[in-house]
Scaffold this active site. Structure first.
Site, PDB file in Angstrom:
ATOM      1  N   GLY A  66     -80.148 -42.885   5.318  1.00 48.83           N
ATOM      2  CA  GLY A  66     -80.531 -44.327   4.859  1.00 48.83           C
ATOM      3  C   GLY A  66     -79.534 -45.100   4.999  1.00 48.83           C
ATOM      4  O   GLY A  66     -78.211 -44.512   4.227  1.00 48.83           O
ATOM      5  N   CYS A  93     -78.385 -36.745   3.486  1.00 45.99           N
ATOM      6  CA  CYS A  93     -76.720 -37.919   3.194  1.00 45.99           C
ATOM      7  C   CYS A  93     -77.904 -37.940   2.237  1.00 45.99           C
ATOM      8  O   CYS A  93     -78.278 -37.916   0.809  1.00 45.99           O
ATOM      9  CB  CYS A  93     -76.664 -38.791   4.194  1.00 45.99           C
ATOM     10  N   TYR A  94     -78.355 -39.446   2.546  1.00 43.53           N
ATOM     11  CA  TYR A  94     -79.827 -40.363   1.639  1.00 43.53           C
ATOM     12  C   TYR A  94     -80.930 -39.200   1.645  1.00 43.53           C
ATOM     13  O   TYR A  94     -81.010 -39.084  -0.079  1.00 43.53           O
ATOM     14  CB  TYR A  94     -80.096 -41.319   2.247  1.00 43.53           C
ATOM     15  N   HIS A 183     -73.617 -35.076   8.515  1.00 48.46           N
ATOM     16  CA  HIS A 183     -74.368 -35.226   9.355  1.00 48.46           C
ATOM     17  C   HIS A 183     -74.106 -33.938   9.412  1.00 48.46           C
ATOM     18  O   HIS A 183     -73.984 -34.231  10.860  1.00 48.46           O
ATOM     19  CB  HIS A 183     -74.503 -36.446   9.901  1.00 48.46           C
ATOM     20  N   GLU A 185     -76.647 -33.699  12.136  1.00 52.44           N
ATOM     21  CA  GLU A 185     -76.683 -33.712  13.689  1.00 52.44           C
ATOM     22  C   GLU A 185     -75.843 -34.269  14.435  1.00 52.44           C
ATOM     23  O   GLU A 185     -76.716 -34.633  15.219  1.00 52.44           O
ATOM     24  CB  GLU A 185     -78.559 -34.789  13.411  1.00 52.44           C
ATOM     25  N   ASP A 241     -84.781 -41.339  34.893  1.00 54.44           N
ATOM     26  CA  ASP A 241     -85.716 -41.597  33.892  1.00 54.44           C
ATOM     27  C   ASP A 241     -87.558 -41.651  34.547  1.00 54.44           C
ATOM     28  O   ASP A 241     -88.174 -40.920  34.525  1.00 54.44           O
ATOM     29  CB  ASP A 241     -85.876 -42.374  32.536  1.00 54.44           C
ATOM     30  N   LYS A 383     -83.283 -37.705  26.087  1.00 52.41           N
ATOM     31  CA  LYS A 383     -82.538 -38.026  27.724  1.00 52.41           C
ATOM     32  C   LYS A 383     -82.322 -36.286  27.981  1.00 52.41           C
ATOM     33  O   LYS A 383     -82.203 -35.810  29.312  1.00 52.41           O
ATOM     34  CB  LYS A 383     -80.992 -38.458  27.869  1.00 52.41           C
TER      35      LYS A 383
END
Length: 527
Positions: A66, A93-94, A183, A185, A241, A383
């Protein structure tokens, strides 16, 4: 999300990871990584009620990064309900800093901030990070922090460190509470997916039931339950999509689906004919074509602000769809191909914590009063999940693997005011670029490629004459998640060939440039 149990007795979301959002732009990436591991995840605000945490039935909880400082007086914290949930915790992280503060550690601001690439050393073997580093016990990661943990809470051990964050990882293995300053991710972090998989599979004990086949079955059941015998109107763009939505809805409700393809004058070269051929002729879907170029270009006349352009385009799409619904006289639902990244960048997620990057025409452009009920089957999917579902539904690889095309079309690839002249020049330049990528085997090696029209003129010399014509910028990126991206290092000879074709074949273009900006700090689209 309501679980649906299949014939094998196991729902795709039978294992669940709760992700608490502290406002990071990467929070949705955490959810994507968890789902890539075959485990269902949901994102909720960090301050959700304790009863919501209890009723969610999480097998593990991840606390996101964050933008705030834990040291601030009003800094978002960790609720007692999270600690008392009795499930494994991972702070990123945060999230790590907030956990450390909650549990009695100390966090301070640092003069040596880390943003971008960093190397982390493994300190102690542990279930989360053990044996994933190289021989020098270094892990290449992505950092983005100013504060750092200075003192560990009781019961925790330091498991990793970097030059600017001596405590880059912490663990209370007995109570299954972990924190990493980096991070995992983002794709830039080496073995980041493995770290996520270790947490959800080995530490949380979650099996992988979140699969395309199960997702399709659940979405079909959900659509049938929601729609019943009513009719659905889908705005079909021909992009990935909306194409997958069309196939999914067609599988769920058959002839109750009517697709409307709006030719708004902002499409790629010959796209209208290609869409009609693919869906109406080959897939047997009921498609109505509406030619609305004049309507859209008139509404956009003179408008230069990109946010306003997106909203104008979105509003006009809805008006066309409602006009068609009135003509058909038996439409109750409007379907759209909205996916997770649309919601993230429009700050339309239920958390409302992320800052707005740009409004998407099918999120930020919806009117406050709309006469049709809205159905968005892919709203919670990424996606890559959408593509996998498309393949499972039998769509062609060429359609499913097509590069993303923005809902507002060329309206956001023409900088400044939108004019028919600009759109005509741009679609021809874009077609040359894309056709050459395909011809030279480069299309599938980049994640997204397109041309941008710049409303400036530059001097050119053609033959013996001086020309003063417009500029085209080419953009191509490589990415896995579309949240971060690097510019594609296309061969110089290829770029030279494309540039010469555009300038020689399109009267009105005197110069071609190539965009070498990464995301961040730039976005993939220019507007």
């Amino acid at each position: 999300m309501e679980s649906k149990v299949h014939s094998n007795g196991i729902a795709s979301d039978s294992s669940r990871i709760l992700i608490l959002d502290y406002g990071s732009q990467y929070t949705q990436l955490i959810a994507r990584r968890v789902r890539e591991a075959g485990v269902y995840s949901e994102i909720h605000s960090h301050d959700i009620p304790a009863k919501t945490i209890a009723s969610f039935g999480a097998d593990g909880i991840i606390l996101s990064g964050g933008p705030e400082s834990v040291a601030a007086d009003d800094a978002p914290g960790v609720s007692d309900a999270v600690i008392s949930a009795g499930v494994p915790l991972l702070g990123i992280c945060y999230g790590m800093q907030a956990l450390a503060t909650k549990l009695g550690g100390e966090v301070r601001g640092s003069d040596h901030r880390e943003f971008g690439y960093a190397e982390v050393s493994l300190i102690v073997d542990n279930p989360l990070l053990g044996d994933i580093t190289s021989e020098d016990k270094k892990l290449k990661v992505w950092m983005s922090h100013g504060d750092r943990v200075e003192a560990l809470p009781d019961g925790f051990k330091q498991i990793a460190s970097s030059n600017n964050a001596p405590i880059a990882g912490m663990a209370d293995v007995q109570n299954q509470i972990y924190g990493v300053q980096f991070h995992p991710e983002v794709t830039h972090t080496e073995n980041g997916q493995l770290i996520i998989e270790r947490f959800v599979h080995e530490i949380c004990g979650c099996p992988g039931h979140w699969t395309p086949k199960n997702i399709i079955n659940e979405h079909i059941e959900r659509v049938r339950d929601k729609v019943g015998t009513e009719h659905v109107l889908l705005g079909l763009s021909g992009g990935v999509d909306s194409s997958v939505v069309a196939a999914l809805l067609h599988a769920a409700i058959g002839d109750q689906l009517i697709c409307v393809f709006v030719d708004n004058g902002l499409l790629r070269l010959n796209e209208g004919d290609q869409v009609m051929e693919t869906f109406a002729e080959h897939l047997g879907v009921n498609v109505i074509r509406v030619n609305a170029e004049d309507k859209f270009l008139s509404a956009l006349d003179g408008e230069e602000d990109p946010e306003k352009k997106r909203k104008i385009i979105g509003r006009n799409f809805i008006e066309v769809f409602e006009e068609q619904a009135n003509i058909l006289n038996d439409i109750q639902w409007l379907a759209q191909g909205t996916i997770y990244p649309d919601v993230i960048e429009s700050a339309g997620a239920s958390t409302g914590k992320a800052h707005v990057i740009k409004s998407h025409h099918n999120v930020g452009g919806l009117p406050e009063t709309m006469h049709l009920k809205l159905i968005e089957p892919l709203r919670d999917l990424f996606k890559d999940e959408v593509r996998k579902i498309g393949v499972e539904l039998g769509l062609s690889d060429q359609l499913v693997d097509r590069h993303p095309f923005p809902g507002p079309g060329l309206g956001v690839r023409i900088l400044g005011s939108v004019k028919k002249e600009y759109a005509d020049l741009l679609r021809r330049a874009d077609d040359i670029f894309i056709s050459e990528l395909r011809e030279q085997g480069l299309y599938d090696k980049v994640s997204q490629a397109f041309a941008v029209f710049l409303p400036v003129k530059s001097v050119g010399v053609m033959g013996d004459g001086r020309r003063y014509d417009y500029v085209i910028a080419l953009r191509a990126v490589e990415t896995v998640d579309f949240m971060t991206a690097r510019w594609a290092h296309l061969p110089y000879d290829f770029l030279d060939h494309v540039s010469r074709r555009i300038i020689n074949e399109i009267e009105g273009i005197s110069r071609v440039t190539y965009d070498i900006s990464g995301k961040p700090p730039a976005t993939i689209e220019w507007e």
